[in-house]
Write a protein that holds these residues in place. Structure first.
Motif, PDB file in Angstrom:
ATOM      1  N   ARG A  71       0.780  -1.046   0.112  1.00 48.30           N
ATOM      2  CA  ARG A  71       0.009   0.332   0.219  1.00 48.30           C
ATOM      3  C   ARG A  71       0.913   1.063   0.604  1.00 48.30           C
ATOM      4  O   ARG A  71       0.332   2.731  -0.132  1.00 48.30           O
ATOM      5  CB  ARG A  71      -1.165  -0.210   1.323  1.00 48.30           C
ATOM      6  CG  ARG A  71      -2.075  -1.149   0.673  1.00 48.30           C
ATOM      7  CD  ARG A  71      -3.196  -1.105   2.148  1.00 48.30           C
ATOM      8  NE  ARG A  71      -2.876  -1.072   3.241  1.00 48.30           N
ATOM      9  CZ  ARG A  71      -3.507  -1.037   4.689  1.00 48.30           C
ATOM     10  NH1 ARG A  71      -5.397  -0.743   3.999  1.00 48.30           N
ATOM     11  NH2 ARG A  71      -3.405  -1.040   4.926  1.00 48.30           N
ATOM     12  N   ARG A 114      -0.301   4.914   7.041  1.00 51.23           N
ATOM     13  CA  ARG A 114       0.478   3.884   8.340  1.00 51.23           C
ATOM     14  C   ARG A 114       0.985   2.575   7.607  1.00 51.23           C
ATOM     15  O   ARG A 114       2.318   2.106   8.562  1.00 51.23           O
ATOM     16  CB  ARG A 114      -1.172   2.723   8.040  1.00 51.23           C
ATOM     17  CG  ARG A 114      -0.857   1.595   8.976  1.00 51.23           C
ATOM     18  CD  ARG A 114      -2.392   0.730   8.727  1.00 51.23           C
ATOM     19  NE  ARG A 114      -1.887  -0.550   9.579  1.00 51.23           N
ATOM     20  CZ  ARG A 114      -0.913  -2.106   9.258  1.00 51.23           C
ATOM     21  NH1 ARG A 114      -1.278  -1.412   7.851  1.00 51.23           N
ATOM     22  NH2 ARG A 114      -0.933  -2.879   9.738  1.00 51.23           N
ATOM     23  N   THR A 130      -7.170  12.348  -3.199  1.00 52.19           N
ATOM     24  CA  THR A 130      -7.451  11.309  -2.577  1.00 52.19           C
ATOM     25  C   THR A 130      -8.187  11.327  -1.598  1.00 52.19           C
ATOM     26  O   THR A 130      -8.185  11.964  -0.382  1.00 52.19           O
ATOM     27  CB  THR A 130      -5.335  11.004  -1.772  1.00 52.19           C
ATOM     28  OG1 THR A 130      -5.266  11.249  -2.469  1.00 52.19           O
ATOM     29  CG2 THR A 130      -5.045  10.060  -1.024  1.00 52.19           C
ATOM     30  N   THR A 131      -8.125  10.250  -1.580  1.00 51.60           N
ATOM     31  CA  THR A 131      -9.765   9.865   0.160  1.00 51.60           C
ATOM     32  C   THR A 131      -9.274   9.487   1.696  1.00 51.60           C
ATOM     33  O   THR A 131      -7.527   9.148   0.932  1.00 51.60           O
ATOM     34  CB  THR A 131     -10.578   9.111  -0.829  1.00 51.60           C
ATOM     35  OG1 THR A 131      -9.592   7.321  -0.210  1.00 51.60           O
ATOM     36  CG2 THR A 131     -10.874   8.814  -1.242  1.00 51.60           C
ATOM     37  N   LEU A 132      -9.738  10.012   2.909  1.00 47.54           N
ATOM     38  CA  LEU A 132      -8.521   9.804   4.091  1.00 47.54           C
ATOM     39  C   LEU A 132      -8.509   8.220   4.257  1.00 47.54           C
ATOM     40  O   LEU A 132      -7.816   8.516   4.421  1.00 47.54           O
ATOM     41  CB  LEU A 132     -10.322  10.233   4.649  1.00 47.54           C
ATOM     42  CG  LEU A 132      -9.397   9.755   6.376  1.00 47.54           C
ATOM     43  CD1 LEU A 132      -8.542  10.824   6.948  1.00 47.54           C
ATOM     44  CD2 LEU A 132     -10.312  10.564   6.715  1.00 47.54           C
ATOM     45  N   GLU A 133      -9.016   7.156   3.228  1.00 45.41           N
ATOM     46  CA  GLU A 133      -8.815   5.720   3.536  1.00 45.41           C
ATOM     47  C   GLU A 133      -7.297   5.626   3.068  1.00 45.41           C
ATOM     48  O   GLU A 133      -6.928   4.986   3.902  1.00 45.41           O
ATOM     49  CB  GLU A 133     -10.367   5.031   2.674  1.00 45.41           C
ATOM     50  CG  GLU A 133      -9.989   3.008   2.968  1.00 45.41           C
ATOM     51  CD  GLU A 133     -10.927   2.025   2.549  1.00 45.41           C
ATOM     52  OE1 GLU A 133     -10.750   1.237   1.909  1.00 45.41           O
ATOM     53  OE2 GLU A 133     -12.462   3.094   1.764  1.00 45.41           O
ATOM     54  N   GLN A 134      -7.190   6.124   1.837  1.00 47.52           N
ATOM     55  CA  GLN A 134      -6.600   6.150   1.127  1.00 47.52           C
ATOM     56  C   GLN A 134      -4.695   6.525   1.526  1.00 47.52           C
ATOM     57  O   GLN A 134      -4.214   5.790   1.595  1.00 47.52           O
ATOM     58  CB  GLN A 134      -6.069   6.712  -0.238  1.00 47.52           C
ATOM     59  CG  GLN A 134      -7.146   6.095  -1.265  1.00 47.52           C
ATOM     60  CD  GLN A 134      -7.537   6.081  -2.724  1.00 47.52           C
ATOM     61  OE1 GLN A 134      -7.642   7.664  -2.522  1.00 47.52           O
ATOM     62  NE2 GLN A 134      -7.405   5.577  -4.035  1.00 47.52           N
ATOM     63  N   LYS A 135      -5.278   7.633   2.097  1.00 46.85           N
ATOM     64  CA  LYS A 135      -4.284   8.457   2.834  1.00 46.85           C
ATOM     65  C   LYS A 135      -4.144   7.486   4.060  1.00 46.85           C
ATOM     66  O   LYS A 135      -2.724   7.571   4.837  1.00 46.85           O
ATOM     67  CB  LYS A 135      -4.425  10.018   3.170  1.00 46.85           C
ATOM     68  CG  LYS A 135      -4.742  10.959   2.000  1.00 46.85           C
ATOM     69  CD  LYS A 135      -5.058  12.421   2.459  1.00 46.85           C
ATOM     70  CE  LYS A 135      -5.625  13.017   1.594  1.00 46.85           C
ATOM     71  NZ  LYS A 135      -6.265  14.331   1.880  1.00 46.85           N
ATOM     72  N   SER A 136      -4.946   6.983   4.687  1.00 46.12           N
ATOM     73  CA  SER A 136      -4.525   6.068   5.676  1.00 46.12           C
ATOM     74  C   SER A 136      -4.083   5.531   6.064  1.00 46.12           C
ATOM     75  O   SER A 136      -2.865   4.517   6.675  1.00 46.12           O
ATOM     76  CB  SER A 136      -6.286   6.183   7.114  1.00 46.12           C
ATOM     77  OG  SER A 136      -6.543   7.523   7.106  1.00 46.12           O
ATOM     78  N   ALA A 137      -4.505   4.760   4.739  1.00 50.23           N
ATOM     79  CA  ALA A 137      -3.320   3.890   4.530  1.00 50.23           C
ATOM     80  C   ALA A 137      -2.321   3.443   4.230  1.00 50.23           C
ATOM     81  O   ALA A 137      -1.034   2.702   4.567  1.00 50.23           O
ATOM     82  CB  ALA A 137      -3.819   1.950   3.395  1.00 50.23           C
TER      83      ALA A 137
END
Length: 123
Positions: A9, A91, A81-88
């Motif tokens: 990721r 991480r 960029t979505t929050l989910e993509q940024k978070s992944a």
């Protein structure tokens, strides 16, 4: 030739890589993405669907991978960029930093670059 793991990721669909990427199959490193080739979203999704979490690069290409990460971290503020993509991405970038810390912190330059990447996430 020695290889190091990189988290799947941390690779961005559509972005060209600055290094060769390998996948480990049956204890053999298979060339998966060539230097300068863009990463296709479908290939990333297929790997994720198969449960692949890590790919590999040659140890001597780590500097190029870290430059690639720096560029991606600089784009975290993009609205596309979505929050989910940024978070992944954050991480997995931080996990990669932690896994490779021993090697990256051997020099002042390595320490400064690691510090800079972490600060990009914390800001």
């Amino acid at each position: 030739m020695s290889h190091i793991p990189v988290r799947l990721r941390t690779l961005r669909a559509g972005a060209s890589v600055l290094f060769d990427v390998y996948i480990l199959i049956n204890k053999k490193f298979i060339h998966y993405i060539r230097n300068q080739d863009p990463i296709e979203e479908e290939r990333l999704k297929n790997l994720q669907d198969k449960g692949v979490k890590k790919l590999h690069i040659r140890e001597e290409d780590e500097t190029f991978y870290l430059e690639y990460l720096d560029g991606a971290l600089n784009k975290l503020k993009d609205n596309d960029t979505t929050l989910e993509q940024k978070s992944a991405f954050v991480r997995d970038s931080m996990l990669t930093e932690a896994e490779n810390a021993e090697r990256n912190l051997d020099s002042e330059e390595g320490y400064q670059k690691t510090h800079s990447r972490i600060n990009k996430v914390v800001e």
